[in-house]
Design a protein around this motif. Sequence first.
Motif, PDB file in Angstrom:
ATOM      1  N   THR A   1       0.857  -1.158   0.000  1.00  0.00           N
ATOM      2  CA  THR A   1       0.000   0.000   0.000  1.00  0.00           C
ATOM      3  C   THR A   1       0.877   1.185   0.000  1.00  0.00           C
ATOM      4  OG1 THR A   1      -1.016  -1.246   1.588  1.00  0.00           O
ATOM      5  CG2 THR A   1      -1.978   0.797   1.127  1.00  0.00           C
ATOM      6  N   THR A   2       0.860   1.873  -1.031  1.00  0.00           N
ATOM      7  CA  THR A   2       1.707   3.025  -1.085  1.00  0.00           C
ATOM      8  C   THR A   2       1.014   4.166  -0.403  1.00  0.00           C
ATOM      9  OG1 THR A   2       1.093   2.730  -3.286  1.00  0.00           O
ATOM     10  CG2 THR A   2       3.358   3.002  -2.863  1.00  0.00           C
TER      11      THR A   2
ATOM     12  N   THR B   1      -0.914  -4.790  -0.630  1.00  0.00           N
ATOM     13  CA  THR B   1      -0.634  -5.663  -1.756  1.00  0.00           C
ATOM     14  C   THR B   1      -0.947  -7.109  -1.431  1.00  0.00           C
ATOM     15  OG1 THR B   1       1.161  -4.229  -2.494  1.00  0.00           O
ATOM     16  CG2 THR B   1       1.138  -6.463  -3.324  1.00  0.00           C
TER      17      THR B   1
ATOM     18  N   GLU C   1      -7.934   1.661  -6.867  1.00  0.00           N
ATOM     19  CA  GLU C   1      -7.915   2.901  -6.104  1.00  0.00           C
ATOM     20  C   GLU C   1      -9.280   3.567  -6.186  1.00  0.00           C
ATOM     21  OE1 GLU C   1      -4.579   5.389  -6.779  1.00  0.00           O
ATOM     22  OE2 GLU C   1      -5.633   7.149  -6.145  1.00  0.00           O
TER      23      GLU C   1
ATOM     24  N   THR D   1     -10.500  -2.976  -1.019  1.00  0.00           N
ATOM     25  CA  THR D   1      -9.925  -1.654  -1.206  1.00  0.00           C
ATOM     26  C   THR D   1     -10.350  -0.734  -0.093  1.00  0.00           C
ATOM     27  OG1 THR D   1     -10.104  -1.986  -3.575  1.00  0.00           O
ATOM     28  CG2 THR D   1      -9.711   0.247  -2.811  1.00  0.00           C
TER      29      THR D   1
ATOM     30  N   SER E   1      -3.380  -3.457  -4.325  1.00  0.00           N
ATOM     31  CA  SER E   1      -2.888  -4.065  -5.552  1.00  0.00           C
ATOM     32  C   SER E   1      -2.881  -5.574  -5.396  1.00  0.00           C
ATOM     33  CB  SER E   1      -1.486  -3.560  -5.894  1.00  0.00           C
ATOM     34  OG  SER E   1      -0.579  -3.912  -4.877  1.00  0.00           O
TER      35      SER E   1
ATOM     36  N   THR F   1      -0.520   1.419   0.407  1.00  0.00           N
ATOM     37  CA  THR F   1      -0.970   0.371  -0.502  1.00  0.00           C
ATOM     38  C   THR F   1      -0.969  -0.989   0.159  1.00  0.00           C
ATOM     39  OG1 THR F   1      -0.092   1.550  -2.409  1.00  0.00           O
ATOM     40  CG2 THR F   1      -0.522  -0.778  -2.683  1.00  0.00           C
TER      41      THR F   1
ATOM     42  N   THR G   1      -3.859  -2.726  -9.604  1.00  0.00           N
ATOM     43  CA  THR G   1      -3.970  -1.818  -8.473  1.00  0.00           C
ATOM     44  C   THR G   1      -5.307  -1.096  -8.505  1.00  0.00           C
ATOM     45  OG1 THR G   1      -1.585  -1.465  -8.483  1.00  0.00           O
ATOM     46  CG2 THR G   1      -2.936   0.144  -7.303  1.00  0.00           C
TER      47      THR G   1
ATOM     48  N   ARG H   1      -4.534   2.182  -1.521  1.00  0.00           N
ATOM     49  CA  ARG H   1      -4.720   1.399  -2.735  1.00  0.00           C
ATOM     50  C   ARG H   1      -4.517  -0.062  -2.429  1.00  0.00           C
ATOM     51  NH1 ARG H   1      -1.587   5.103  -7.232  1.00  0.00           N
ATOM     52  NH2 ARG H   1      -2.517   7.046  -6.605  1.00  0.00           N
TER      53      ARG H   1
END
Length: 339
Positions: free
Chosen positions: A49-50, A226, A158, A176, A95, A224, A156, A93
């Motif tokens: 998760t960015t 993931t 968002e 999400t 992904s 993010t 990904t 986010r």
Amino acid sequence: MSFHSVLWKAADPKIVPGRLHKTTSLSQWSAAKSTSHVLHRDLSGRISTTNGGEDSPDQEFQGWVPKKVSKMMNPRDVDQASSETMSMIKKARVSVRARSDASMISDGCQWRKYGQKMAKGNPCPRAYYRCTMGTGCPVRKQVQRCAEDRTILVTTYEGHHNHPLPPAAMAMASTTSAAASMLLSGSMPSADGLISSNSFLARSALPNCPPSLATLSASAPFPTVTLDLTRTPTSSEMPLGQPNQLPPSFPQNMMSVPQILGQALSSQSKFSVLDSFQGLDSATHSLADKVNAATAAVTADPNFTAALVAAITSIIGNVHSNNNTNNNITTRNNSDSNT
DNA sequence: CGCGTTTGACCAGCGC
DNA sequence: GCGCTGGTCAAACGCG
């Protein structure tokens, strides 16, 4: 014709990329900032998760915040809105890394491609999709193949759907939302400083989630989550679930993930995605059961990998709701968008 | 003809 | 301040 276009015929032809945000209330885009660094490539194969964002799914998360919006807004408004919301709103986010030969995994939603770009360091182009199931739905997703292993498809997601979703798509959407909420709740003061891969937050948020399968990351501008469906959790990594064999590849038939989730989870009838988000206090208690149920569902489903998403999804959502009982994770898409 | 995809251009953020 | 990169736009094109 592309795979998804076959599955989904335009629900709203009037939704034209490019015009969408222009006709959308700018107030929704209060926090206009960079939305770059979407794909946080985690070579070890994880969901990352960015961190970097602005809106949170369950707060004023109305969705994607185009960078260009800032120029369309009154600078003063932008400044004010940004300063106020940016500190609070984070765009999380989710992904998903999965092995797939298809150009895109079907997740139950309807998408329209609005762009494609070559990303630095990756010979494979990155495709941009926008949800067209609902008018002005802010949800977007990026699809790109892993440079190291082109059989791995990184998707990904968002944003937050602002329209009802078919059961099949609910799981992914919930993931999400849950992930975003989870990150948000734990990183309000300083997400960048608090969240890190396998950090306390990550572990607390995903205590039962194998590190190799799901990770939280704040290394990038956006939090993010993931989900790595390309790796096999070892027994030590899967404390609650039984070790499963790694599927050789992602479902070849490309059954939609949510579909699988829905089938797998629903068929088990032990819990539902919604359930997992509404478990609240009882979440902790039933978590193990749910994981087991998910595991059962997963193993019972031929599309193991996709089904695994369901398990992780439920875990994430469940744990989150448990950790943040006040953070109403709306599994009903955007309904929580409280302007 | 309608709709979705393609693709080059444009814009903004970020790093140097 | 400049260049790079990511994200989006929108006209053109192709397909059913």
